[in-house]
Write a protein that holds these residues in place. Structure first.
Motif, mmCIF file in Angstrom:
data_model
loop_
_atom_site.group_PDB
_atom_site.id
_atom_site.type_symbol
_atom_site.label_atom_id
_atom_site.label_comp_id
_atom_site.label_asym_id
_atom_site.label_seq_id
_atom_site.Cartn_x
_atom_site.Cartn_y
_atom_site.Cartn_z
ATOM 1 N N ALA A 19 0.861 -1.190 0.000
ATOM 2 C CA ALA A 19 0.000 0.000 0.000
ATOM 3 C C ALA A 19 0.896 1.239 0.000
ATOM 4 O O ALA A 19 1.067 1.895 1.032
ATOM 5 C CB ALA A 19 -0.924 -0.006 1.214
ATOM 6 N N TYR A 60 1.492 4.618 2.526
ATOM 7 C CA TYR A 60 0.840 4.425 3.821
ATOM 8 C C TYR A 60 1.686 3.551 4.741
ATOM 9 O O TYR A 60 2.097 2.458 4.360
ATOM 10 C CB TYR A 60 -0.544 3.785 3.644
ATOM 11 C CG TYR A 60 -1.515 4.663 2.911
ATOM 12 C CD1 TYR A 60 -2.256 5.630 3.586
ATOM 13 C CD2 TYR A 60 -1.666 4.558 1.534
ATOM 14 C CE1 TYR A 60 -3.135 6.457 2.903
ATOM 15 C CE2 TYR A 60 -2.543 5.384 0.843
ATOM 16 C CZ TYR A 60 -3.276 6.333 1.531
ATOM 17 O OH TYR A 60 -4.130 7.152 0.859
ATOM 18 N N SER A 102 0.551 -6.897 8.500
ATOM 19 C CA SER A 102 0.755 -6.018 7.343
ATOM 20 C C SER A 102 2.033 -6.378 6.604
ATOM 21 O O SER A 102 2.091 -6.326 5.371
ATOM 22 C CB SER A 102 0.769 -4.542 7.773
ATOM 23 O OG SER A 102 1.907 -4.245 8.570
ATOM 24 N N ARG A 110 -6.652 -0.964 2.749
ATOM 25 C CA ARG A 110 -5.668 -0.679 1.685
ATOM 26 C C ARG A 110 -4.901 -1.935 1.276
ATOM 27 O O ARG A 110 -3.949 -1.837 0.509
ATOM 28 C CB ARG A 110 -4.699 0.399 2.161
ATOM 29 C CG ARG A 110 -5.420 1.674 2.585
ATOM 30 C CD ARG A 110 -4.491 2.835 2.765
ATOM 31 N NE ARG A 110 -5.208 3.991 3.255
ATOM 32 C CZ ARG A 110 -5.931 4.812 2.504
ATOM 33 N NH1 ARG A 110 -6.021 4.593 1.207
ATOM 34 N NH2 ARG A 110 -6.549 5.852 3.040
ATOM 35 N N ARG A 111 -5.332 -3.080 1.805
ATOM 36 C CA ARG A 111 -4.616 -4.324 1.524
ATOM 37 C C ARG A 111 -5.623 -5.394 1.119
ATOM 38 O O ARG A 111 -6.229 -6.041 1.964
ATOM 39 C CB ARG A 111 -3.822 -4.766 2.758
ATOM 40 C CG ARG A 111 -2.727 -3.789 3.086
ATOM 41 C CD ARG A 111 -1.945 -4.124 4.345
ATOM 42 N NE ARG A 111 -0.784 -3.230 4.391
ATOM 43 C CZ ARG A 111 0.368 -3.475 3.816
ATOM 44 N NH1 ARG A 111 0.556 -4.624 3.187
ATOM 45 N NH2 ARG A 111 1.350 -2.604 3.873
#
Length: 233
Positions: free
Chosen positions: A34, A37, A93, A124-125
């Motif tokens: 992402a 971010y 993440s 966002r993932r």
């Protein structure tokens, strides 16, 4: 921060990199799935047109295990991971970065407040799937998850190894890998942590696991160990 970066090199672990700064210090990093971010305030690094995220071993037991000599990281591009104890998404993440869009990370977390933070990370993932559930009752999330290649367990419960075994029997493919973060103080505060690590590894051996490695995570996590094991089915 590209002006402070000297180089980014591949490590022996797939999709895990070593970032070297101009001052000579090195840090683990992963390619940012992402771009733009960060997740937990980690440094973003641009090098040769690619953005990386610094991977803080004091915030992530998997990073600590890699720096302490993990022989093999079963988390690779394209694999499916069931992550128990996903919390707010720090390590998940980075796992998401490593498996890339071809892989999947199912993140199970018990705390509704923490899951809200995990959902923000997952927005966002596209390969990260937050699940609000209790890892002691895998039947509750069984309909949501397919069989996985890797089971990652990081939960502060006295019966954490039993929970890992129970979930493995349901979700982990034969020949799949377990990464179990053992929290000695959650199991027994009166015993020597090394003794606890051996006992929990023996419990895995009695339940169809081939224990490959037990890594003491000090100084990154005191009284913790990471166990790498292969599930024999």
């Amino acid at each position: 921060m590209s002006e402070s970066i000297k180089s980014v090199k591949e490590t022996k672990m797939e999709n895990v990199f070593e970032c070297e700064y101009e001052d000579g210090t090195t840090r683990l990093c992963t390619k940012n799935l992402a771009p733009g971010y960060s997740v937990y305030g980690e440094r973003l690094i641009k090098y040769n047109g690619i953005e990386y995220r610094e991977w803080n071993a004091f915030r992530s037991k998997l990073a600590g295990a890699i720096l302490k000599g993990l022989k093999e990281n079963p988390v690779k591009k394209g694999v499916k991971v069931l992550y128990l104890g996903a919390a707010s998404g720090t390590t998940p993440s980075h796992v998401s970065d490593i498996v890339e869009k071809e892989g999947k990370v199912y993140g199970v977390e018990f705390s509704p407040r923490v899951v809200r933070e995990l959902i923000l990370v997952a927005q966002r993932r596209p390969n990260l799937f937050p699940i609000l559930a209790d890892a002691r009752f895998p039947q509750s999330y069984m309909p949501l998850i397919e069989n996985v290649d890797v089971l990652y367990v990081d939960i502060a419960q006295p019966d954490q190894t039993d929970i890992a075994i129970y979930n493995a029997k349901i979700f982990l493919k034969e020949g799949g890998s377990l990464l179990l973060a053992i929290k000695a103080r959650s199991i027994d505060v009166t015993k020597n942590p090394e003794e606890i690590f051996k006992e929990e590894a023996s419990k895995l051996e009695r339940n169809n696991f081939d224990v490959k490695q037990v890594i003491n995570l000090d100084p990154y996590d005191k009284d913790h160990a990471m166990v790498l094991a292969r599930f024999k089915g």
